[in-house]
Scaffold this motif. Sequence first.
Motif, PDB file in Angstrom:
ATOM      1  N   GLU A   4       0.414  -1.709   0.581  1.00 12.00           N
ATOM      2  CA  GLU A   4       0.278  -0.602   0.038  1.00 12.00           C
ATOM      3  C   GLU A   4       1.382   0.920   0.049  1.00 12.00           C
ATOM      4  O   GLU A   4       0.499   2.179  -1.125  1.00 12.00           O
ATOM      5  CB  GLU A   4      -1.546  -0.105   1.291  1.00 12.00           C
ATOM      6  CG  GLU A   4      -1.686   1.089   1.396  1.00 12.00           C
ATOM      7  CD  GLU A   4      -2.837   1.113   3.121  1.00 12.00           C
ATOM      8  OE1 GLU A   4      -2.430   1.743   3.389  1.00 12.00           O
ATOM      9  OE2 GLU A   4      -3.081  -0.167   3.171  1.00 12.00           O
ATOM     10  N   SER A   5       1.734   1.352   0.632  1.00  9.42           N
ATOM     11  CA  SER A   5       3.060   2.399   0.570  1.00  9.42           C
ATOM     12  C   SER A   5       4.191   1.786   1.616  1.00  9.42           C
ATOM     13  O   SER A   5       3.935   0.811   2.231  1.00  9.42           O
ATOM     14  CB  SER A   5       2.425   3.255   2.410  1.00  9.42           C
ATOM     15  OG  SER A   5       2.064   3.425   2.900  1.00  9.42           O
ATOM     16  N   VAL A   6       5.282   2.188   1.213  1.00  7.13           N
ATOM     17  CA  VAL A   6       6.929   2.315   1.595  1.00  7.13           C
ATOM     18  C   VAL A   6       7.268   3.708   2.019  1.00  7.13           C
ATOM     19  O   VAL A   6       7.218   4.518   0.980  1.00  7.13           O
ATOM     20  CB  VAL A   6       6.888   1.541   0.546  1.00  7.13           C
ATOM     21  CG1 VAL A   6       8.946   1.043   0.283  1.00  7.13           C
ATOM     22  CG2 VAL A   6       6.679   0.257  -0.085  1.00  7.13           C
ATOM     23  N   TYR A   7       8.371   3.284   2.295  1.00  2.52           N
ATOM     24  CA  TYR A   7       9.059   4.648   3.213  1.00  2.52           C
ATOM     25  C   TYR A   7      10.536   4.307   3.385  1.00  2.52           C
ATOM     26  O   TYR A   7      10.161   2.759   4.531  1.00  2.52           O
ATOM     27  CB  TYR A   7       8.347   5.391   4.720  1.00  2.52           C
ATOM     28  CG  TYR A   7       7.277   5.981   4.393  1.00  2.52           C
ATOM     29  CD1 TYR A   7       6.811   7.096   3.574  1.00  2.52           C
ATOM     30  CD2 TYR A   7       6.183   5.440   4.813  1.00  2.52           C
ATOM     31  CE1 TYR A   7       5.615   7.351   3.891  1.00  2.52           C
ATOM     32  CE2 TYR A   7       5.091   5.460   4.886  1.00  2.52           C
ATOM     33  CZ  TYR A   7       4.691   6.548   3.343  1.00  2.52           C
ATOM     34  OH  TYR A   7       3.593   7.344   3.500  1.00  2.52           O
ATOM     35  N   PHE A   8      11.408   4.701   3.129  1.00  2.77           N
ATOM     36  CA  PHE A   8      12.707   4.185   4.010  1.00  2.77           C
ATOM     37  C   PHE A   8      13.029   5.118   4.666  1.00  2.77           C
ATOM     38  O   PHE A   8      13.062   6.916   4.689  1.00  2.77           O
ATOM     39  CB  PHE A   8      13.721   4.044   2.123  1.00  2.77           C
ATOM     40  CG  PHE A   8      13.311   2.929   1.321  1.00  2.77           C
ATOM     41  CD1 PHE A   8      13.790   2.126   1.620  1.00  2.77           C
ATOM     42  CD2 PHE A   8      12.036   3.124   0.691  1.00  2.77           C
ATOM     43  CE1 PHE A   8      13.017   0.256   1.433  1.00  2.77           C
ATOM     44  CE2 PHE A   8      11.893   2.075  -0.033  1.00  2.77           C
ATOM     45  CZ  PHE A   8      12.246   0.590   0.032  1.00  2.77           C
ATOM     46  N   THR A   9      13.819   4.781   5.812  1.00  2.00           N
ATOM     47  CA  THR A   9      15.120   5.170   6.635  1.00  2.00           C
ATOM     48  C   THR A   9      16.129   4.749   7.372  1.00  2.00           C
ATOM     49  O   THR A   9      16.060   3.603   6.569  1.00  2.00           O
ATOM     50  CB  THR A   9      13.484   6.177   7.782  1.00  2.00           C
ATOM     51  OG1 THR A   9      14.862   7.306   7.851  1.00  2.00           O
ATOM     52  CG2 THR A   9      13.766   4.853   8.525  1.00  2.00           C
ATOM     53  N   ASP A  10      16.579   5.069   7.688  1.00  3.83           N
ATOM     54  CA  ASP A  10      17.291   4.852   8.734  1.00  3.83           C
ATOM     55  C   ASP A  10      17.126   4.358  10.490  1.00  3.83           C
ATOM     56  O   ASP A  10      16.302   4.968  11.035  1.00  3.83           O
ATOM     57  CB  ASP A  10      18.573   5.422   9.340  1.00  3.83           C
ATOM     58  CG  ASP A  10      18.930   6.780  10.065  1.00  3.83           C
ATOM     59  OD1 ASP A  10      18.822   6.238  11.608  1.00  3.83           O
ATOM     60  OD2 ASP A  10      18.019   7.297   9.608  1.00  3.83           O
ATOM     61  N   ASP A  11      17.534   3.210  11.273  1.00  2.38           N
ATOM     62  CA  ASP A  11      17.110   2.632  11.984  1.00  2.38           C
ATOM     63  C   ASP A  11      18.536   1.811  12.869  1.00  2.38           C
ATOM     64  O   ASP A  11      18.313   1.209  12.508  1.00  2.38           O
ATOM     65  CB  ASP A  11      16.049   1.563  12.147  1.00  2.38           C
ATOM     66  CG  ASP A  11      15.631   1.190  13.437  1.00  2.38           C
ATOM     67  OD1 ASP A  11      15.582   2.048  14.453  1.00  2.38           O
ATOM     68  OD2 ASP A  11      15.771  -0.228  13.604  1.00  2.38           O
TER      69      ASP A  11
END
Length: 104
Positions: free
Chosen positions: A37-44
């Motif tokens: 449905e949706s996708v978000y990329f970041t750091d963790d």
Amino acid sequence: MRFLLKVNIPVEAGNAAAKAGKLGEIIQTILADQKPESVYFTDDKGQRTGYIFLEMQDASQIPAIAEPWCLALNASIEIHPVMVPADLAKAGPAIERAVRIYGR
């Protein structure tokens, strides 16, 4: 049912895929197959991380969702059920019941 799939890609595996020019291709291939449905990329915690929201009808779908990330990128995953505001509104009677019984 809607789920949040959290994908953590280890630095070494992500760097190797990026240096080979394959990181974007691998991610796009998996996402095309999973149709989120949706996708978000970041750091963790210093790792490349994706937050992917998708529908699953049955728990038997979990391996098909998880394995591509694990096998292709040595990723660790977490899967959590999530709600949109309409789901939370439908849960109102159950919340009220829990308050009546357990909220003393």
